[in-house]
Design a protein around this motif. Sequence first.
Motif, PDB file in Angstrom:
ATOM      1  N   GLY A 133       0.838  -1.203   0.000  1.00  0.00           N
ATOM      2  CA  GLY A 133       0.000   0.000   0.000  1.00  0.00           C
ATOM      3  C   GLY A 133       0.862   1.238   0.000  1.00  0.00           C
ATOM      4  O   GLY A 133       1.885   1.273  -0.705  1.00  0.00           O
ATOM      5  N   PHE A 134       0.487   2.201   0.801  1.00  0.00           N
ATOM      6  CA  PHE A 134       1.183   3.479   0.801  1.00  0.00           C
ATOM      7  C   PHE A 134       2.697   3.331   0.986  1.00  0.00           C
ATOM      8  O   PHE A 134       3.481   3.874   0.212  1.00  0.00           O
ATOM      9  N   GLY A 135       3.114   2.579   2.008  1.00  0.00           N
ATOM     10  CA  GLY A 135       4.535   2.463   2.326  1.00  0.00           C
ATOM     11  C   GLY A 135       5.342   1.859   1.194  1.00  0.00           C
ATOM     12  O   GLY A 135       6.394   2.388   0.807  1.00  0.00           O
ATOM     13  N   THR A 136       4.849   0.758   0.630  1.00  0.00           N
ATOM     14  CA  THR A 136       5.603   0.087  -0.429  1.00  0.00           C
ATOM     15  C   THR A 136       5.669   0.962  -1.684  1.00  0.00           C
ATOM     16  O   THR A 136       6.703   1.028  -2.347  1.00  0.00           O
ATOM     17  N   VAL A 137       4.563   1.637  -1.982  1.00  0.00           N
ATOM     18  CA  VAL A 137       4.561   2.524  -3.156  1.00  0.00           C
ATOM     19  C   VAL A 137       5.553   3.663  -2.950  1.00  0.00           C
ATOM     20  O   VAL A 137       6.336   4.008  -3.846  1.00  0.00           O
ATOM     21  N   LEU A 138       5.564   4.224  -1.737  1.00  0.00           N
ATOM     22  CA  LEU A 138       6.480   5.327  -1.439  1.00  0.00           C
ATOM     23  C   LEU A 138       7.935   4.887  -1.625  1.00  0.00           C
ATOM     24  O   LEU A 138       8.728   5.582  -2.268  1.00  0.00           O
ATOM     25  N   ILE A 139       8.274   3.714  -1.100  1.00  0.00           N
ATOM     26  CA  ILE A 139       9.645   3.209  -1.252  1.00  0.00           C
ATOM     27  C   ILE A 139       9.994   3.055  -2.729  1.00  0.00           C
ATOM     28  O   ILE A 139      11.069   3.453  -3.176  1.00  0.00           O
ATOM     29  N   GLY A 140       9.051   2.503  -3.495  1.00  0.00           N
ATOM     30  CA  GLY A 140       9.280   2.341  -4.932  1.00  0.00           C
ATOM     31  C   GLY A 140       9.553   3.672  -5.613  1.00  0.00           C
ATOM     32  O   GLY A 140      10.492   3.795  -6.407  1.00  0.00           O
ATOM     33  N   HIS A 141       8.764   4.670  -5.282  1.00  0.00           N
ATOM     34  CA  HIS A 141       8.924   5.974  -5.932  1.00  0.00           C
ATOM     35  C   HIS A 141      10.239   6.641  -5.535  1.00  0.00           C
ATOM     36  O   HIS A 141      10.910   7.239  -6.375  1.00  0.00           O
ATOM     37  N   ILE A 142      10.608   6.530  -4.250  1.00  0.00           N
ATOM     38  CA  ILE A 142      11.893   7.112  -3.831  1.00  0.00           C
ATOM     39  C   ILE A 142      13.012   6.449  -4.626  1.00  0.00           C
ATOM     40  O   ILE A 142      13.926   7.118  -5.117  1.00  0.00           O
ATOM     41  N   THR A 143      12.914   5.124  -4.794  1.00  0.00           N
ATOM     42  CA  THR A 143      13.968   4.388  -5.473  1.00  0.00           C
ATOM     43  C   THR A 143      14.189   4.888  -6.898  1.00  0.00           C
ATOM     44  O   THR A 143      15.325   5.126  -7.304  1.00  0.00           O
ATOM     45  N   PHE A 144      13.120   5.077  -7.662  1.00  0.00           N
ATOM     46  CA  PHE A 144      13.395   5.531  -9.039  1.00  0.00           C
ATOM     47  C   PHE A 144      13.633   7.025  -9.129  1.00  0.00           C
ATOM     48  O   PHE A 144      14.110   7.519 -10.145  1.00  0.00           O
ATOM     49  N   ASN A 145      13.341   7.777  -8.049  1.00  0.00           N
ATOM     50  CA  ASN A 145      13.568   9.224  -8.086  1.00  0.00           C
ATOM     51  C   ASN A 145      14.998   9.630  -7.744  1.00  0.00           C
ATOM     52  O   ASN A 145      15.484  10.640  -8.245  1.00  0.00           O
ATOM     53  N   ILE A 146      15.666   8.852  -6.876  1.00  0.00           N
ATOM     54  CA  ILE A 146      16.999   9.262  -6.405  1.00  0.00           C
ATOM     55  C   ILE A 146      17.966   9.604  -7.551  1.00  0.00           C
ATOM     56  O   ILE A 146      18.569  10.667  -7.534  1.00  0.00           O
TER      57      ILE A 146
END
Lengths: 275, 301
Positions: free
Chosen positions: B165-178
């Motif tokens: 949910g929110f947490g896993t999606v957030l981690i995913g987005h941070i990963t491709f944004n860095i």
Amino acid sequence: MKKKMRFWLDGPYLIWTAAFIIIPLLMIVYYGLTDKNGAFTFHNVMEMGTPERLKALVLSLLLSLLATAICLLMAYPLALILNKMKTGATGFITTIFIIPMWMNSLLRILAWQTLLERNGVINQFLGMLHLPKLYIINTPYAIALGMIYDFLPFMLLPIYNALQKIDVNVVNAAYDLGANRFQTFWKVIFPLSLPGVISGITMVFVPALTTFVISDFLGGSKVLLIGNVIEQQFTQVGNWNVGSGLSLVLMIFILISMAIMQHYDKDMGEETTSL
Amino acid sequence: MFFCDLTNREPVTSLRIARQPQILDSEGFELRKLLSRVYLIFIFILLYAPIAVLIVLSFNNSRTRAKWGGFTMKWYVSMFQDEVVMAALFNTLLVAVLSALIATVLGLMASVSLLAMKRKARNVILSMLNIPMLNAEIVTGISLMLIFIAVGQFLSRWGYMIEFGFGTVLIGHITFNIPYTVLSIMPKLRQINISTYEAALDLGASRWLAFRKIILPDIMPGVLSGFMLAFTLSLDDFVITHFTKGPGFDTLSTKIYTEVRKGIKPEMYALSTLLFVSVLVLLLIFGRGNRKKSMTGLVRI
């Protein structure tokens, strides 16, 4: 003291990269090469051999190569035109190519349904001009069109950037030494823009090869690409082992295109560093 | 196009000054200019036709997109009453802001330490940076999904679980944004004159104070454009979200994807048009300087 400080600076990034990039990729390899009980097997990778999946893979390769080639043919002249413009105009024009990205990408692809339908916008327009109509919705051609539309900016921008970096004096020197327009282009401008071309090719080929959204929306679930096959394994079938095995096959093609890119622009890496 | 001055070329002499071919053959120049205008307009139509369609559909007084039912503004009102659409909008914006913020902080830290690194170590880090940018999104999405599943299974032994949910999606987005934030910040950081920073240290400033007062103001444009780029990419992402989300958590993109089969709610067109227009307005007001930077960041050159 200094060492400790540096650890606190790059530590979080390194841990993040290991946890969410490197290890997850190794997970695909692990799942892809084991069965449900964790025993080693090549079975999942071999699953790619079924006629239906092979067809999807071949079609994906053909369509993504076609889309990449057309993108290149369309983007290169465009980059040349933009490059000729005055700097003030270029800023404005390049913005025009960025603005569409602010509209939700799924909706933008979906809009092509409305454009391409049997009684869609394009056909009504063609009908008004008494021209033959275009029936490509739900065929691979519509998917190729969607790919070209979606990824054209990724081809354009690297080529444009490469052209911008070419020293005008080098081009003038070529003319000065008696080269004609064609020779100057072929012997001077094109080779110097090659890093941009190569980078553009990979930036279009990889997403085109692996897309499942474009084929979903414009292929009308009649046309399956390899992206759809893998996506279904994960979200509908729920067989992660087979899904990972198929992804491994896909990753081979991605790795090949990355390797080509690395090979062609050795100095590109240097540029990224000097950025 | 490139052949037009083949025939009337004068012989080469060593004294000739750099020729300006555009001025010499004016007729060919006019034709070329016309052709390139036509070509630009063609590309422009290709890029903007779908957007025009979506904007028109947002004013369509009919639930299906197949036919035109007259002009209406009602979707622009009803979308604010639709709880599902509003929840998706909230999730989208929250994930975009948080992931861009965290990715910018991590990217800033990584950029500073990259600068101090030896060349070899730096190249290793930079090629790691390239992985999420060059890799296919579907592969990144799947790999994140698998790691969350694996960690979830591991934790379940102690009764803990990972909820998609929110947490896993957030981690995913941070990963491709860095990577994009690092590539926006690095060029600015390289232009810094390190002596001013050292002077501040000599004058008794702490490292943190010197960084905040000397370095940060100079690299701020890079930091901001990195943030904006990350925000945009997160806002528009579908594939990574699709694989890292769970049932009951939706962003606008995933909502649209599930709605496609049964027909898109017209509110979605209205909302996307509104978002598009507001971003455009913001861009016109603030983004003038940063636009080109974020664009070049996008193509990682």
